[in-house]
Design a protein around this motif. Sequence first.
Motif, mmCIF file in Angstrom:
data_model
loop_
_atom_site.group_PDB
_atom_site.id
_atom_site.type_symbol
_atom_site.label_atom_id
_atom_site.label_comp_id
_atom_site.label_asym_id
_atom_site.label_seq_id
_atom_site.Cartn_x
_atom_site.Cartn_y
_atom_site.Cartn_z
ATOM 1 N N THR A 1 0.817 -1.220 0.000
ATOM 2 C CA THR A 1 0.000 0.000 0.000
ATOM 3 C C THR A 1 0.851 1.272 0.000
ATOM 4 O O THR A 1 0.634 2.182 -0.803
ATOM 5 N N LEU A 2 1.851 1.286 0.884
ATOM 6 C CA LEU A 2 2.672 2.493 1.015
ATOM 7 C C LEU A 2 3.436 2.793 -0.276
ATOM 8 O O LEU A 2 3.498 3.954 -0.707
ATOM 9 N N SER A 3 3.979 1.744 -0.920
ATOM 10 C CA SER A 3 4.742 2.035 -2.138
ATOM 11 C C SER A 3 3.813 2.513 -3.251
ATOM 12 O O SER A 3 4.208 3.344 -4.085
ATOM 13 N N GLU A 4 2.563 2.016 -3.267
ATOM 14 C CA GLU A 4 1.577 2.525 -4.244
ATOM 15 C C GLU A 4 1.338 4.023 -4.000
ATOM 16 O O GLU A 4 1.250 4.815 -4.938
ATOM 17 N N MET A 5 1.246 4.386 -2.725
ATOM 18 C CA MET A 5 1.009 5.792 -2.385
ATOM 19 C C MET A 5 2.199 6.645 -2.790
ATOM 20 O O MET A 5 2.040 7.749 -3.317
ATOM 21 N N LYS A 6 3.401 6.121 -2.518
ATOM 22 C CA LYS A 6 4.622 6.870 -2.864
ATOM 23 C C LYS A 6 4.683 7.108 -4.360
ATOM 24 O O LYS A 6 5.004 8.218 -4.813
ATOM 25 N N LYS A 7 4.344 6.058 -5.133
ATOM 26 C CA LYS A 7 4.364 6.178 -6.589
ATOM 27 C C LYS A 7 3.462 7.324 -7.021
ATOM 28 O O LYS A 7 3.845 8.170 -7.832
ATOM 29 N N LEU A 8 2.244 7.330 -6.472
ATOM 30 C CA LEU A 8 1.274 8.364 -6.867
ATOM 31 C C LEU A 8 1.765 9.757 -6.483
ATOM 32 O O LEU A 8 1.634 10.701 -7.255
ATOM 33 N N SER A 9 2.377 9.852 -5.292
ATOM 34 C CA SER A 9 2.764 11.190 -4.851
ATOM 35 C C SER A 9 3.955 11.711 -5.649
ATOM 36 O O SER A 9 4.119 12.922 -5.818
ATOM 37 N N GLU A 10 4.776 10.779 -6.174
ATOM 38 C CA GLU A 10 5.877 11.225 -7.047
ATOM 39 C C GLU A 10 5.355 11.657 -8.415
ATOM 40 O O GLU A 10 5.846 12.594 -9.035
ATOM 41 N N LYS A 11 4.311 10.944 -8.871
ATOM 42 C CA LYS A 11 3.776 11.178 -10.206
ATOM 43 C C LYS A 11 2.881 12.420 -10.247
ATOM 44 O O LYS A 11 2.888 13.176 -11.209
ATOM 45 N N ASP A 12 2.098 12.616 -9.179
ATOM 46 C CA ASP A 12 1.062 13.640 -9.194
ATOM 47 C C ASP A 12 1.195 14.493 -7.929
ATOM 48 O O ASP A 12 1.065 13.989 -6.812
ATOM 49 N N ALA A 13 1.432 15.783 -8.118
ATOM 50 C CA ALA A 13 1.663 16.674 -6.967
ATOM 51 C C ALA A 13 0.415 16.830 -6.109
ATOM 52 O O ALA A 13 0.490 17.308 -4.975
ATOM 53 N N CYS B 1 -1.220 14.428 -4.933
ATOM 54 C CA CYS B 1 -1.321 13.284 -4.009
ATOM 55 C C CYS B 1 -0.315 13.400 -2.870
ATOM 56 O O CYS B 1 0.881 13.570 -3.087
ATOM 57 N N GLN B 2 -0.822 13.284 -1.649
ATOM 58 C CA GLN B 2 0.024 13.276 -0.460
ATOM 59 C C GLN B 2 -0.206 11.958 0.269
ATOM 60 O O GLN B 2 -1.240 11.320 0.054
ATOM 61 N N TYR B 3 0.718 11.582 1.117
ATOM 62 C CA TYR B 3 0.444 10.381 1.923
ATOM 63 C C TYR B 3 1.004 10.529 3.329
ATOM 64 O O TYR B 3 1.924 11.305 3.590
ATOM 65 N N LEU B 4 0.385 9.760 4.226
ATOM 66 C CA LEU B 4 0.822 9.652 5.615
ATOM 67 C C LEU B 4 0.858 8.173 5.898
ATOM 68 O O LEU B 4 -0.048 7.461 5.493
ATOM 69 N N SER B 5 1.894 7.712 6.590
ATOM 70 C CA SER B 5 1.915 6.280 6.894
ATOM 71 C C SER B 5 2.067 6.084 8.395
ATOM 72 O O SER B 5 2.979 6.623 9.016
ATOM 73 N N PHE B 6 1.163 5.316 8.998
ATOM 74 C CA PHE B 6 1.184 5.089 10.443
ATOM 75 C C PHE B 6 2.221 4.022 10.817
ATOM 76 O O PHE B 6 2.568 3.169 10.000
ATOM 77 N N SER B 7 2.654 4.079 12.072
ATOM 78 C CA SER B 7 3.642 3.113 12.554
ATOM 79 C C SER B 7 3.034 1.725 12.773
ATOM 80 O O SER B 7 3.742 0.733 12.856
ATOM 81 N N ARG B 8 1.693 1.663 12.883
ATOM 82 C CA ARG B 8 0.979 0.385 12.978
ATOM 83 C C ARG B 8 -0.477 0.637 12.631
ATOM 84 O O ARG B 8 -0.822 1.772 12.297
ATOM 85 N N ASN B 9 -1.307 -0.399 12.705
ATOM 86 C CA ASN B 9 -2.718 -0.220 12.402
ATOM 87 C C ASN B 9 -3.429 0.464 13.578
ATOM 88 O O ASN B 9 -3.505 -0.093 14.675
ATOM 89 N N PHE B 10 -3.893 1.688 13.355
ATOM 90 C CA PHE B 10 -4.581 2.429 14.415
ATOM 91 C C PHE B 10 -6.093 2.456 14.200
ATOM 92 O O PHE B 10 -6.827 2.961 15.025
ATOM 93 N N GLY B 11 -6.560 1.946 13.063
ATOM 94 C CA GLY B 11 -8.004 1.939 12.786
ATOM 95 C C GLY B 11 -8.422 3.085 11.884
ATOM 96 O O GLY B 11 -7.749 4.112 11.802
#
Length: 311
Positions: A48-60, A62-72
């Motif tokens: 999931t995170l690498s998909e988000m990174k790809k999008l944020s590099e491709k399209d300004a 798109c932003q992402y935040l990644s949690f340290s674990r599943n918080f819900g």
Amino acid sequence: MNLISVIVPCWNEEETIPIYYEHMCPVMDAIDADCELIFVDDGSQDATLSEMKKLSEKDARCQYLSFSRNFGKEAAIYAGLCKAKGDYVVVMDVDLQDPPELLPKMYEMVKSGICDSVATRRSDRTGEPVIRSFLSENFYKFINKISKTQLVYGARDYRIMCRKMVDAVLQMSEYNRFSKGIFSWVGFRTEWLEYENVERSAGETKWSLRQLFKYSLEGITGFSVAPLSVAAVLGVVFCGVSFLMILFLVIRTLIWGDPVAGWPSMVCVILFMGGIQLLCMGIMGEYLSKTYLESKHRPIYIVRSSSYEKE
Ligand code: UDP
Ligand code: MG
């Protein structure tokens, strides 16, 4: 031009993210405002995170935040709201069960000023197990009876809100979060749009029946203290009943004497009372545990990495 921030909570959604982005692009292009997509990775185990990174590099946009674990999902929505800079903020699932095509209409409605928020509800629940629909319908009936905060049956988290409403939601920084209740609690004028249930674009739902049960308890304890009053009322009722029974037994013994009888019924009564007492203690314990967690003031989420770090 207005900015719309779209918050997209994702947990193990590597398959759905690219499909979601594909569907969102034409919508974002067509809409009469700037858009930003804030993907929140809720501690996913897959790509999931690498998909988000790809999008944020491709399209300004798109932003992402990644949690340290599943918080819900609730924590993911809150994190997104904290980061959203938009004049209007949207919460939307990544699995396309919240149709992006509705967004332009929702935006037109809030922008015109007839309401502060446009929320959505499902008009049917096809494709869902019968037991789940049954439980969920009764949960809504129950909570609406015991709480002043009214919930709409079939309501989704998919909604657009004006900045004022978002700021109000952000003020509610409680640890035990139940967004449906929070959105209703803050008030503001909300219009409802209905749409037919859509199947997931890919992957599987993350909600087991057990989690849904926990989630509904969150809703009840977060927005009503009626169960505590019920416990107290039960106590008073049973005191009254037992007093009458004692009176009856004393009078009967004085008049007719008392052969030893009624052992089985006595055991039943003791068990019944024990059960009621445990139930009431359980209800109190549920509230106490929520208070305990709330009093620790733990953070609602912890970010491990994000596209905001580069700024
Ligand atoms: N989700 C999340 N964290 C969780 C569970 C779910 O961020 O712990 C996200 C999930 O990725 C999806 C949305 O919340 O975007 C709704 O989840 P799902 O589709 O599994 O729920 P359903 O639509 O069946 O209610
Ligand atoms: Mg879904």
